[in-house]
Enzyme design. Structure first.
Site, mmCIF file in Angstrom:
data_model
loop_
_atom_site.group_PDB
_atom_site.id
_atom_site.type_symbol
_atom_site.label_atom_id
_atom_site.label_comp_id
_atom_site.label_asym_id
_atom_site.label_seq_id
_atom_site.Cartn_x
_atom_site.Cartn_y
_atom_site.Cartn_z
ATOM 1 N N ASP A 144 0.882 -1.159 0.000
ATOM 2 C CA ASP A 144 0.000 0.000 0.000
ATOM 3 C C ASP A 144 0.925 1.216 0.000
ATOM 4 O O ASP A 144 2.110 1.131 0.312
ATOM 5 C CB ASP A 144 -0.931 -0.027 1.220
ATOM 6 C CG ASP A 144 -2.125 0.879 1.013
ATOM 7 O OD1 ASP A 144 -3.145 0.674 1.683
ATOM 8 O OD2 ASP A 144 -2.036 1.794 0.165
ATOM 9 N N TRP A 145 0.369 2.351 -0.314
ATOM 10 C CA TRP A 145 1.219 3.548 -0.498
ATOM 11 C C TRP A 145 1.753 4.042 0.851
ATOM 12 O O TRP A 145 1.039 4.621 1.649
ATOM 13 C CB TRP A 145 0.420 4.622 -1.220
ATOM 14 C CG TRP A 145 0.592 4.576 -2.722
ATOM 15 C CD1 TRP A 145 1.058 5.570 -3.529
ATOM 16 C CD2 TRP A 145 0.327 3.480 -3.602
ATOM 17 N NE1 TRP A 145 1.088 5.178 -4.843
ATOM 18 C CE2 TRP A 145 0.669 3.884 -4.913
ATOM 19 C CE3 TRP A 145 -0.145 2.175 -3.419
ATOM 20 C CZ2 TRP A 145 0.544 3.056 -6.034
ATOM 21 C CZ3 TRP A 145 -0.264 1.328 -4.518
ATOM 22 C CH2 TRP A 145 0.072 1.778 -5.811
#
Ligand code: GLC
Length: 743
Positions: A263-264
């Protein structure tokens, strides 16, 4: 510089192809794995490291020298996000990147239609393909453990079997376009508060029976090409590099051959990223400026730090080659596949698909006195009340926010439906969130209102008394602490004083329909005083049309709830056991331990175990016609391990109009050595029936549908003894049951 390398690469290719024939990795007639091996053998160490991490906000490098393209990702599960600047979340300001907002995935789940799910995936996949994306960052399938979770609207409800069944056609539909789906957020990301620091504590049986099945189906049945690690922790390791979840389960037990994408900002450690299963790192919060890097992306955990470990010999190249191979496999499955279709954007077919998903996902919760469908023969003056009738919902809510080509609002849809046949008047009723902006995309709406709540209610009541029918459109919205990423709600109640408005309207006019727009359950203390209640989800671009289709009977509603509507938080396991949002550690770390104390008893499993009557039950949904169920029968009285049994039931449309019914199969194991739920969903079939028509619905199940997960033996076990198959119209509406024996 890159352009020169790319051209040099192409010239080299031309030269090579002119002489030694097409190199294997470019030869489409070769098996993909041979092409990948050939490409890998031509890559330098630096090139292998370079394709493992981002080069911009939403892209990562290819191998220009070999003519291997970059990887481009896009949010999100409901539509293709507008282009952002190279290294920013803010808008790039393109004028050709508006999209269609499809209904949120809670609506898809509420359709209980695998066919609609396939249509959804195909349609959104075509839009991603047209926008030349490699990876669509969706769907999300985290299980609905608490009604407060800000992102439940992006997911598919509280039941693992429903989520697992509905996620597969969506992923297949996306990937048939040569675009990778990215099932997320793997795993145990069941609330947004403290999402980066929550360490989930859950027993293996609960993990395997509740929180993994949808991801397992995505990987082993839909063959998802990528999967996104979650932000939170499990067993003290971040899920973006987690030995147990990513290596032991995903890659070893399930044989996942795709790419684990962070995920970012979900990666936090180079060594763990190398050894614990991360393949492609995005959005890391490393400060390239501090380290004096010429390019901030070089300071990613799988960038220079990884190179240094490789050059120094501190780590070998085994993991490197495996990661690079997986990223190459993603590229060869997508942008290196010249036979991919070309996709399409904002087409009439896609708008029709969005409308159909909404039409089939809206749930008719209550319909006394046949208030619905609104008959325009009788009703000539319609009053519409509520901010959610006029508020755009496609902007906001976090990374699933969109820039739509158009959004038909509920009031617009109602006006269009009744044009010329009835008068429609609108009053605000209440004021909620007048903002409308996300990452530079604005709704352009002016929702300012200066009058007081009392004035707005007085106006609504006054108008309601004059109307033939009143439609209240309220619920939640996408603002913070509503249905929104990175925050949770703080209670089950409707916000903005809506309960008072609804109560007042119910007194003023019995022909009141409450349309609740939300991605989560809400408290409905007024439910007994309102004749008609409709659960409408975030329906996207065609919202108003789908709502009008159902309210005026153009469509016969067929949705069923994918999660329980409890009457209070106290009737939800996570809250009853004080198992949310977790306990802050006192060791100076910022971590929070969250123990899933309710175990497998999530949703209706909890309600039934504790004999708690919900406001509306999992699987509940009414129709404008009626259905009669005959007696359920089984083709066997006993089955042996590994055998199957077929349960059949005749279903008849006993009403006046055609309709669709979701016939549900639940299994009970009344006598077992371990505690089990009263019953569990193990099958469903959506059937369309004309008035008077009867169809026999059959379910063939194996012993896997009878099994529980034995954590000690680490395997699924179907314990011999008596089982009961329940045929139901809802989890609280069993129509017929049949007993059978497992030898
Ligand atoms: C966000 C979300 C994830 C999204 C990603 C890129 O933080 O958690 O779902 O795909 O970052 O926007």
């Amino acid at each position: 510089m890159k352009i020169k390398a790319f051209i040099a690469g192409l010239l080299a290719l031309a030269a090579m192809s002119a002489t030694a024939g097409t190199p294997i990795y470019l030869d489409e007639s070769q098996p993909i794995e041979k092409r990948i091996d050939d490409a890998l053998s031509r890559m330098t160490l630096e090139e292998k490291v370079k394709i493992l991490h981002a080069q911009s906000k939403f892209s990562s490098a290819g191998v220009p020298r070999l003519g291997i393209p970059e990887v481009w990702c896009t949010d999100g599960p409901h539509g293709i996000r507008p282009e952002v600047l190279w290294d920013e979340w803010d808008q790039a300001g393109w004028t050709n990147d508006s999209c269609i907002a499809y209904p949120a995935l809670t609506c898809l789940a509420a359709s209980w239609s695998k066919e609609v799910s396939g249509l959804y995936g195909k349609s959104i996949g075509e839009e991603a393909r047209y926008r030349n994306k490699t990876v669509l960052l969706g769907p999300g399938v985290n299980i609905y453990r608490t009604p407060l979770n800000g992102r439940n609207f992006e997911y598919m409800g509280e039941d693992p079997y429903l989520s697992a069944s509905m996620v597969v056609p969506y992923i297949k539909g996306v990937q048939q376009n040569g675009v990778a789906a990215c099932v997320k957020h793997f795993a145990l990301n069941n609330n947004e508060v403290n999402r980066h620091t929550t360490n989930v504590i859950v027993d293996d049986r609960t993990l395997y029976e509740i929180y993994l099945p949808a991801f397992k189906a995505a990987v082993t049945e839909a063959k998802a090409w990528t999967i996104m690690g979650a932000y939170n922790l499990y067993r003290d390791q971040h899920l973006c590099h987690n030995q147990y979840i990513l290596n032991d389960i995903l890659k070893n037990e399930w044989g996942f051959d795709g790419v684990v994408v962070s995920d970012w900002g979900g990666a936090h450690d180079t060594n763990q990223a190398i050894t614990n299963g991360l393949d492609l790192e995005y959005g890391s919060w490393t400060n390239g400026l501090k380290l004096g890097k010429k390019n901030a992306y070089d300071s990613y955990f799988l960038a220079d730090p990884y190179l240094e470990l490789l050059h120094s010999g501190k780590v070998g190249t085994k993991e490197l080659d495996d990661k690079a191979r997986r990223v190459l496999r993603l590229i060869f499955r997508t942008s290196m596949n010249r036979n991919r279709p070309f996709g399409s954007l904002c087409s009439d077919e896609h708008y029709a698909a969005a409308r159909r998903i909404g039409d089939e996902g809206i749930v008719l919760l209550k319909n006394n006195a046949s208030v619905l469908p609104i008959s325009l023969d009788k009703v000539k003056r319609i009053l519409v009340v509520g901010e959610n009738a006029i508020k755009m919902m496609t902007v906001g809510g976090g990374s699933s926010s969109l820039k739509v080509q158009r959004e038909v609002l509920p009031l617009d849809g109602i006006k269009a439906m009744v044009a010329g046949r009835a008068e429609v008047k609108y009053v605000r009723g209440y004021v909620g969130d007048i903002t409308g902006e996300y990452n530079g995309v604005t709704t352009g709406q002016d929702l300012n209102e200066s009058r007081s709540a009392e004035q707005l209610i007085a106006e609504a009541v006054d108008e309601a008394r004059k109307a033939d029918c009143v439609v209240f459109v309220g619920g939640l919205n996408k603002s913070e602490h509503q249905d929104c990423e990175d925050s949770d709600r703080t209670g089950l109640e409707l916000p903005y004083g809506q309960d008072a408005v609804i109560e007042a309207l119910a007194k003023a006019n019995p022909n009141l329909v409450v349309v609740n727009i939300s991605g989560n359950a809400v408290a409905m203390p007024w439910a007994n005083n309102v004749n008609a209640i409709v659960q409408a989800w975030y329906l996207g671009s065609e919202a108003g049309n789908s709502i009008a289709d159902v309210l005026f009977g153009a469509v016969n509603p067929s949705g069923k709830l994918p999660f329980t509507f409890p009457t209070s938080l106290n009737n939800v396991g996570a809250h009853r056991l004080d198992a949310y949002p977790g306990i802050k550690r006192t060791d100076g770390s910022q971590y929070i331990d969250l123990e899933y104390k309710e175990g497998i008893y999530v949703g209706y499993r909890w309600a039934e175990k504790n004999k708690l009557k919900p406001q509306f039950a999992f699987g509940h949904g009414l129709s404008y016609t009626t259905f009669a169920y005959g007696k359920a029968t089984a083709d066997k009285k006993t089955i042996a391990q590994g055998e199957t049994i077929t349960v059949s039931v005749p279903v008849t449309n006993t009403g006046e109009r055609e309709g669709m019914e979701v016939v549900q199969l639940y299994i009970s194991d009344p006598k077992c050595s371990v505690d089990r739920p009263v019953k569990e969903l193990k099958g469903f079939e959506k059937v369309s029936l004309k008035p008077g028509e009867t169809k026999t619905v059959t379910f063939t199940i194996g012993t896997d549908a009878l099994s529980y997960f034995d954590a000690q033996r680490h395997q699924w076990v179907a314990e011999p003894g008596q089982f009961v198959a329940h045929i139901a119209a809802a989890s609280d509406d069993v129509r017929s049951s049949v007993k059978f024996e497992l030898k």
